[in-house]
Design an enzyme around this catalytic site. Structure first.
Site, mmCIF file in Angstrom:
data_model
loop_
_atom_site.group_PDB
_atom_site.id
_atom_site.type_symbol
_atom_site.label_atom_id
_atom_site.label_comp_id
_atom_site.label_asym_id
_atom_site.label_seq_id
_atom_site.Cartn_x
_atom_site.Cartn_y
_atom_site.Cartn_z
ATOM 1 N N LEU A 154 0.878 -1.183 0.000
ATOM 2 C CA LEU A 154 0.000 0.000 0.000
ATOM 3 C C LEU A 154 0.911 1.227 0.000
ATOM 4 O O LEU A 154 1.181 1.819 1.026
ATOM 5 C CB LEU A 154 -0.888 0.023 1.248
ATOM 6 N N GLU B 147 0.904 3.934 -2.713
ATOM 7 C CA GLU B 147 0.423 4.436 -4.000
ATOM 8 C C GLU B 147 1.379 5.432 -4.631
ATOM 9 O O GLU B 147 1.592 5.424 -5.849
ATOM 10 C CB GLU B 147 -0.965 5.062 -3.843
ATOM 11 N N PHE C 293 -7.992 6.630 -3.798
ATOM 12 C CA PHE C 293 -6.638 6.197 -3.439
ATOM 13 C C PHE C 293 -5.605 6.730 -4.435
ATOM 14 O O PHE C 293 -4.418 6.792 -4.136
ATOM 15 C CB PHE C 293 -6.556 4.668 -3.351
ATOM 16 N N HIS D 268 -14.634 7.122 0.051
ATOM 17 C CA HIS D 268 -14.657 5.898 -0.755
ATOM 18 C C HIS D 268 -15.658 5.976 -1.899
ATOM 19 O O HIS D 268 -16.141 4.951 -2.367
ATOM 20 C CB HIS D 268 -14.991 4.682 0.116
HETATM 21 C C1 LIG Z 1 -4.526 4.680 0.609
HETATM 22 C C2 LIG Z 1 -5.451 3.541 0.543
HETATM 23 N N1 LIG Z 1 -5.141 2.475 -0.226
HETATM 24 C C3 LIG Z 1 -5.980 1.435 -0.287
HETATM 25 C C4 LIG Z 1 -7.141 1.423 0.429
HETATM 26 C C5 LIG Z 1 -8.086 0.228 0.373
HETATM 27 N N2 LIG Z 1 -8.085 -0.440 1.676
HETATM 28 C C6 LIG Z 1 -9.001 -0.173 2.625
HETATM 29 S S1 LIG Z 1 -8.713 -0.981 4.040
HETATM 30 C C7 LIG Z 1 -7.373 -1.737 3.401
HETATM 31 C C8 LIG Z 1 -6.578 -2.687 4.223
HETATM 32 C C9 LIG Z 1 -5.628 -1.986 5.077
HETATM 33 O O1 LIG Z 1 -4.912 -2.904 5.808
HETATM 34 P P1 LIG Z 1 -4.387 -2.561 7.243
HETATM 35 O O2 LIG Z 1 -3.808 -1.192 7.256
HETATM 36 O O3 LIG Z 1 -3.511 -3.674 7.662
HETATM 37 O O4 LIG Z 1 -5.702 -2.493 8.144
HETATM 38 P P2 LIG Z 1 -6.707 -3.693 8.496
HETATM 39 O O5 LIG Z 1 -7.775 -3.684 7.465
HETATM 40 O O6 LIG Z 1 -5.957 -4.949 8.507
HETATM 41 O O7 LIG Z 1 -7.248 -3.334 9.830
HETATM 42 C C10 LIG Z 1 -7.163 -1.355 2.083
HETATM 43 C C11 LIG Z 1 -6.087 -1.823 1.215
HETATM 44 C C12 LIG Z 1 -7.437 2.562 1.206
HETATM 45 N N3 LIG Z 1 -8.566 2.649 1.923
HETATM 46 N N4 LIG Z 1 -6.578 3.594 1.261
#
Ligand SMILES: Cc1ncc(C[n+]2csc(CCOP(=O)(O)OP(=O)(O)O)c2C)c(N)n1
Ligand SMILES: [Mg+2]
Lengths: 347, 323
Positions: free
Chosen positions: A81, A83, A109, A152
């Site tokens: 993650l 970007e 994103f 979102h």
């Molecule tokens: C900048 C960004 N990239 C991608 C996303 C899509 N997204 C939402 S939650 C998530 C998972 C994030 O993982 P983590 O930080 O480990 O949190 P968890 O869901 O495991 O609590 C993703 C990729 C986003 N919301 N923001």
């Protein structure tokens, strides 16, 4: 995600430009994109696919499903993650001879990658007098509903249309989803494809062979003499339905799908307005400084004498998306808004 | 360190409460009345509880899309949480935010971002304000392993160290970002090791052991309050449910067989409960009483939320700017 999984796929309406498509092969929207990627990956060694979750079981709403199994994790891979950095990585790979296709779940994103996309990718060819170029495809999917809320569900096409040096593509049919993806991959420049989640509700006619839909060429989806509707992405189908319904009141609307917002096919829009004298522009982005503003200004500038009535714009109110479904619905636009505008404009 | 029995019982109660609330949300989610993407923190309760037990009401927290536990552990109102999930005007964000965007400024929770990593620099900035205002507060930032992929984490930590800010970075490593395992995104087990040790306090703890989390954050909070600058704590835990939605909505096929079951046996609540029972610090009867008390609160909150009115349509443009 679960709430975004679409249920029954609906068949696209019979557009005036795919009459005679009966008997042709029908694919779902995600399958159409996937087929384009599959063809590009197998025909061109330079092509690779990257992005968060492209190798998930869900495969980016299905568009990249199992491509990593077919082409290997070297060419279809998940990313951290990160970007901002990953956009730069994609640009670097493109400069050095590769053809990256970088998938993003949502335009929201993409904002983290704005520096690389706007300050770098979109500038490189011009800033160095054409010495280097960035053949890069970036894809993101607009979605709203189910309380997705402010961070979102942004439809940021207006923001991206503003950037010289970046091509902006928004397909409205399964056929074009495939053809425009192949055209974007073949293009020598950064191309951003913005899809709408609602497009994934549809299935439609998609030829099996590799073909491209020209970037910068719009298409007339329905012929009509009274009003021109320029509708973007999923609103093309909504506009066709609205036009069909308005026909019962004796109003014949012409529906134009620009397919590409930058470069914009001005000619097809102006020619239509010259015939009808009335214009509705429908886009799911914000109104101020957005797609409807730009197309409206273009017609006011170049086609003023054709106009018999003020231009009508159907766009999202200038507000962040609220979570509560009753408020969310109050600011979504679709078939009914277009129909209402049609009837008002011809009353 | 020996903690008073009362504190231990409180830690158990808070974890049980968050779990029962998550389960209650989950059990009603398929009714499709909570029209919002819920990201449950089942299995991760010890992190929120262990950290927040060291905080005062006026301390700041910064949370994420998976933020129910942080909000509750910090003392956020339960009715307002559930009402938010139902998209009601009485919700903590007046129905505008939904599950991913909770806030309660009365408890130092100024809003969670659903942009991964989005809250990290903001929490750092709150730490800057605390320092400039010479307040005795701390700013705690919760974020996931996915957020640890983002450069903004390292940029924020650098700034916090540079300015010796009273900021505590809590990495909640549940090992997944959506369907993507940490090892697919990070070059080795380097989230923790990438931290500039020596410049700030760094600790890696078992995030399923509430006392480990409690003790590590106790030190971090003490450091922050006494002007010794930031800390970074990685809590290793596990996301028992799918990325979003309830159990049956998880995508099959991306986790190794048996992984979920194994982590279920490492449940932070069951382990702690057993420990307290064995040491006779609580009785089964007392636990039952706690469960009943929580159930009552849950029933009340759902009854409240369900009947609460949605925002009035004419209020749509409100709050874009502060008037
Ligand atoms: C900048 C960004 N990239 C991608 C996303 C899509 N997204 C939402 S939650 C998530 C998972 C994030 O993982 P983590 O930080 O480990 O949190 P968890 O869901 O495991 O609590 C993703 C990729 C986003 N919301 N923001
Ligand atoms: Mg995670």
């Amino acid at each position: 995600m679960t709430w975004s999984k679409t249920k029954q796929k609906i068949i696209e309406p019979a557009f005036s430009n795919n009459e005679g498509a009966e008997g042709k092969r029908i694919l779902c929207y995600d399958e159409a994109i996937r087929e384009a990627l599959q063809l590009a990956l197998s025909r061109d060694k330079r092509v690779f696919v990257m992005g968060q979750g492209v190798d998930d079981p869900d495969g980016m709403f299905g568009a990249t499903r199992n491509l990593h199994l077919e082409f290997g994790p070297e060419r279809v891979f998940d990313t951290p993650l990160a970007e901002g950095a990953m956009m730069g990585v994609a640009i670097g790979a493109a400069l050095a001879g590769m053809r990256p296709v970088y998938f993003h779940n949502r335009p929201d994103f993409l904002l983290l990658a704005m520096d690389q996309l706007v300050n770098h990718a979109a500038k490189w060819s011009y800033m160095f007098g054409g010495a280097a170029f960035v053949p890069l495809v970036v894809w993101a999917c607009i979605g709203r509903g189910w309380g997705s809320a402010a961070q979102h569900s942004q439809a940021l096409q207006g923001l991206f249309m503003h950037i010289p040096g970046l091509k902006l593509v928004m397909p409205g049919t399964c056929h074009d989803a495939k053809g425009l993806m192949l055209a974007a991959i073949a293009d020598q420049n950064p191309v951003l494809i913005l899809d709408h989640r609602f497009n994934f509700n549809y299935k439609g006619m998609v030829p099996p062979e590799a073909y491209t839909v020209p970037i910068g060429k719009g298409v007339i989806r329905r012929k009509g003499r009274d009003v021109t509707i320029v509708a973007v992405s999923h609103l093309v189908i909504d506009a066709c339905h609205a036009a069909q319904e308005a026909a019962a009141y004796g109003v014949e609307a012409e529906v134009i799908d620009p397919r590409t917002l930058r470069p914009l096919d001005e000619e097809i829009i102006l020619n239509s307005v010259a015939k009808t004298g009335r214009l509705i522009i429908a886009d799911c982005g914000w109104k101020t400084g957005g797609i409807t503003a730009e197309i409206g200004a273009m017609v006011a500038e170049k086609g003023f004498t054709y106009l018999k009535a003020p231009i009508k714009r159907i766009a999202c109110p200038d507000l962040p998306t609220p979570a509560a479904c009753n408020l969310d619905e109050a600011c979504s636009i679709g078939r009914d808004n277009i129909k209402k505008a049609l009837l008002e404009l011809t009353r | 360190m020996k903690l008073p029995e009362k504190t231990l019982r409180q830690l158990l109660f808070e974890m049980m409460r968050i779990r029962q609330i998550q389960l209650a949300i989950e059990s009603r989610y398929l009714e499709n009345e909570m029209k919002t993407p819920v990201h449950l923190c089942i299995g991760q309760e010890a992190v929120a509880v262990g950290v927040c037990a060291n905080l005062k009401k006026y301390d700041y927290i910064n949370s994420t899309h998976r933020g129910h536990g942080h909000y509750l552990a910090k003392g956020g109102d339960l009715r307002a949480l559930i009402a938010e999930l139902y998209g009601r005007e009485a919700g903590c964000s007046k129905g505008r935010g939904g599950s991913m965007h909770l806030a309660d400024t009365t408890i130092g929770h100024y809003g969670s971002s659903s942009i991964v990593g989005g809250g990290i620099p903001i929490g750092t900035g709150m730490g800057l304000a605390i320092k400039m205002q010479k307040k005795n507060k701390v700013s705690v930032i919760f974020f996931g392993d996915g957020a640890a992929d983002e450069g903004v984490l390292y940029e924020s930590i650098n700034f916090a160290v540079l300015k010796k800010l009273p900021v505590i970075f809590i990495l909640e490593n549940n090992q997944y970002s959506v369907c993507s395992k940490v090892s697919a995104r990070q070059a080795g087990d380097n989230i923790f090791h990438a931290m500039p040790a020596g410049l700030l306090m760094t600790k890696k703890v078992n995030g399923n052991n509430v006392l480990d989390v409690y003790n590590a954050s106790l030190k971090a909070v003490a450091r922050a309050r006494t002007g010794h600058g930031p800390s970074f704590i990685e809590c290793l835990t596990y996301r028992i449910r799918g990325h979003a939605g309830c159990e049956v909505q998880d995508v099959p096929g991306y986790r190794p067989v048996g992984e979920i079951e194994r982590w279920k046996t490492l449940c932070p609540i069951a382990a702690f409960r057993k420990k307290l029972l064995t040491n006779k610090m609580i009785t089964l009867n007392e636990i039952k009483k706690m469960e009943k008390k929580i159930d009552k609160q849950i029933e009340d909150a759902f009854a409240f939320a369900r009947t609460a009115p949605p925002p009035k349509p004419e209020t749509l443009p409100l709050y874009l700017f502060r008037e």
